[in-house]
Motif scaffolding. Structure first.
Motif, PDB file in Angstrom:
ATOM      1  N   LYS A  11     -28.517 -18.221  -7.724  1.00  0.00           N
ATOM      2  CA  LYS A  11     -29.260 -18.001  -8.977  1.00  0.00           C
ATOM      3  C   LYS A  11     -29.047 -16.562  -9.460  1.00  0.00           C
ATOM      4  O   LYS A  11     -28.889 -16.324 -10.657  1.00  0.00           O
ATOM      5  N   TYR A  12     -29.034 -15.625  -8.542  1.00  0.00           N
ATOM      6  CA  TYR A  12     -28.748 -14.230  -8.887  1.00  0.00           C
ATOM      7  C   TYR A  12     -27.353 -14.129  -9.517  1.00  0.00           C
ATOM      8  O   TYR A  12     -27.166 -13.462 -10.531  1.00  0.00           O
ATOM      9  N   GLN A  14     -25.862 -16.285 -11.193  1.00  0.00           N
ATOM     10  CA  GLN A  14     -25.911 -16.881 -12.533  1.00  0.00           C
ATOM     11  C   GLN A  14     -26.783 -16.076 -13.492  1.00  0.00           C
ATOM     12  O   GLN A  14     -26.926 -16.444 -14.652  1.00  0.00           O
ATOM     13  N   GLY A  15     -27.369 -14.986 -13.012  1.00  0.00           N
ATOM     14  CA  GLY A  15     -28.211 -14.160 -13.865  1.00  0.00           C
ATOM     15  C   GLY A  15     -29.614 -14.705 -14.063  1.00  0.00           C
ATOM     16  O   GLY A  15     -30.318 -14.322 -14.997  1.00  0.00           O
ATOM     17  N   LEU A  16     -30.048 -15.581 -13.164  1.00  0.00           N
ATOM     18  CA  LEU A  16     -31.364 -16.218 -13.288  1.00  0.00           C
ATOM     19  C   LEU A  16     -32.444 -15.515 -12.483  1.00  0.00           C
ATOM     20  O   LEU A  16     -33.628 -15.773 -12.682  1.00  0.00           O
ATOM     21  N   ASP A  18     -33.570 -11.621 -10.646  1.00  0.00           N
ATOM     22  CA  ASP A  18     -33.304 -10.188 -10.543  1.00  0.00           C
ATOM     23  C   ASP A  18     -33.004  -9.797  -9.101  1.00  0.00           C
ATOM     24  O   ASP A  18     -33.508 -10.419  -8.155  1.00  0.00           O
ATOM     25  N   ASN A  61     -22.502  -0.894 -11.274  1.00  0.00           N
ATOM     26  CA  ASN A  61     -23.671  -1.752 -11.490  1.00  0.00           C
ATOM     27  C   ASN A  61     -24.742  -1.542 -10.428  1.00  0.00           C
ATOM     28  O   ASN A  61     -25.930  -1.730 -10.696  1.00  0.00           O
ATOM     29  N   ASN A 104     -23.995  -6.771  -5.800  1.00  0.00           N
ATOM     30  CA  ASN A 104     -23.336  -6.503  -7.083  1.00  0.00           C
ATOM     31  C   ASN A 104     -21.880  -6.961  -7.074  1.00  0.00           C
ATOM     32  O   ASN A 104     -21.388  -7.492  -8.075  1.00  0.00           O
ATOM     33  N   ARG A 107     -21.966 -10.766  -7.369  1.00  0.00           N
ATOM     34  CA  ARG A 107     -22.325 -11.248  -8.706  1.00  0.00           C
ATOM     35  C   ARG A 107     -21.128 -11.241  -9.655  1.00  0.00           C
ATOM     36  O   ARG A 107     -20.943 -12.176 -10.438  1.00  0.00           O
ATOM     37  N   TYR A 111     -19.734 -14.862 -10.808  1.00  0.00           N
ATOM     38  CA  TYR A 111     -19.878 -15.227 -12.222  1.00  0.00           C
ATOM     39  C   TYR A 111     -18.522 -15.629 -12.828  1.00  0.00           C
ATOM     40  O   TYR A 111     -18.445 -16.553 -13.633  1.00  0.00           O
ATOM     41  N   SER A 130     -30.641 -23.244 -13.186  1.00  0.00           N
ATOM     42  CA  SER A 130     -31.873 -23.092 -13.968  1.00  0.00           C
ATOM     43  C   SER A 130     -32.543 -24.458 -14.135  1.00  0.00           C
ATOM     44  O   SER A 130     -33.704 -24.536 -14.530  1.00  0.00           O
TER      45      SER A 130
END
Length: 158
Positions: A11-12, A14-16, A18, A61, A104, A107, A111, A130
């Motif tokens: 989920k991280y 996918q940006g869902l 933090d 990042n 980081n 991610r 992604y 999500s």
């Protein structure tokens, strides 16, 4: 790493979620659990096909100083398994920085793969996490696999 943690990391990616959620989850682990977590994270980075051009964006990042040992090792060694393994073998007082840096890096690579393999029916980690129904399907899949493995390991006929 349990399935809930793996879903959280994806989920991280996918940006869902933090990064703070993952840091808190990691902080709740004992030393052995933290070691296993970082080892599994390296496997996820390799699986996501991280490349050396991901290194500098990951460092930037992460907001870690480029002079921190994990950042220096990653910049010099790149994203090869042996380099990542060296990073997770740093002393435990470096683990928080290692975690942030590797999350980081993950991610960025994840992604990129997520964009290519989104909703691949054979790779749940690229499903849209999500969607709670898809997460429920992941748990059903793992429960089915667990039953199958138990059945096969105990010579129970199906």
């Amino acid at each position: 790493m349990d399935l809930a943690q793996e879903i959280l990391i994806n989920k991280y990616g996918q940006g869902l979620v933090d990064i703070e959620v993952l840091i808190a989850d990691y902080a709740s682990l004992d030393a052995d659990g933290k070691n296993r977590y970082l080892t599994y994270l390296v496997m996820l980075i390799i699986q996501s096909k991280s490349v050396d051009t991901d290194v500098m964006p990951a460092i930037e990042n992460s907001r870690l100083k480029k002079t921190y040992t994990p950042c220096v090792l990653l910049e010099k060694g790149g994203t090869q398994y042996c380099s990542l393994k060296k990073i997770i073998r740093l002393p435990t007082y470096e683990f928080d920085k290692v975690l942030i840096l590797l999350l980081n890096l993950f991610r960025i690579a994840y992604y990129r793969r997520f964009q290519k393999e989104r909703n691949n029916p054979d790779k749940w980690w690229y499903w849209d996490l999500s969607d709670e129904k898809k997460i429920a399907n992941v748990y059903k899949l793992f429960n089915s696999l667990g039953l199958l493995i138990f059945t096969l390991s105990h010579n129970v006929s199906i």
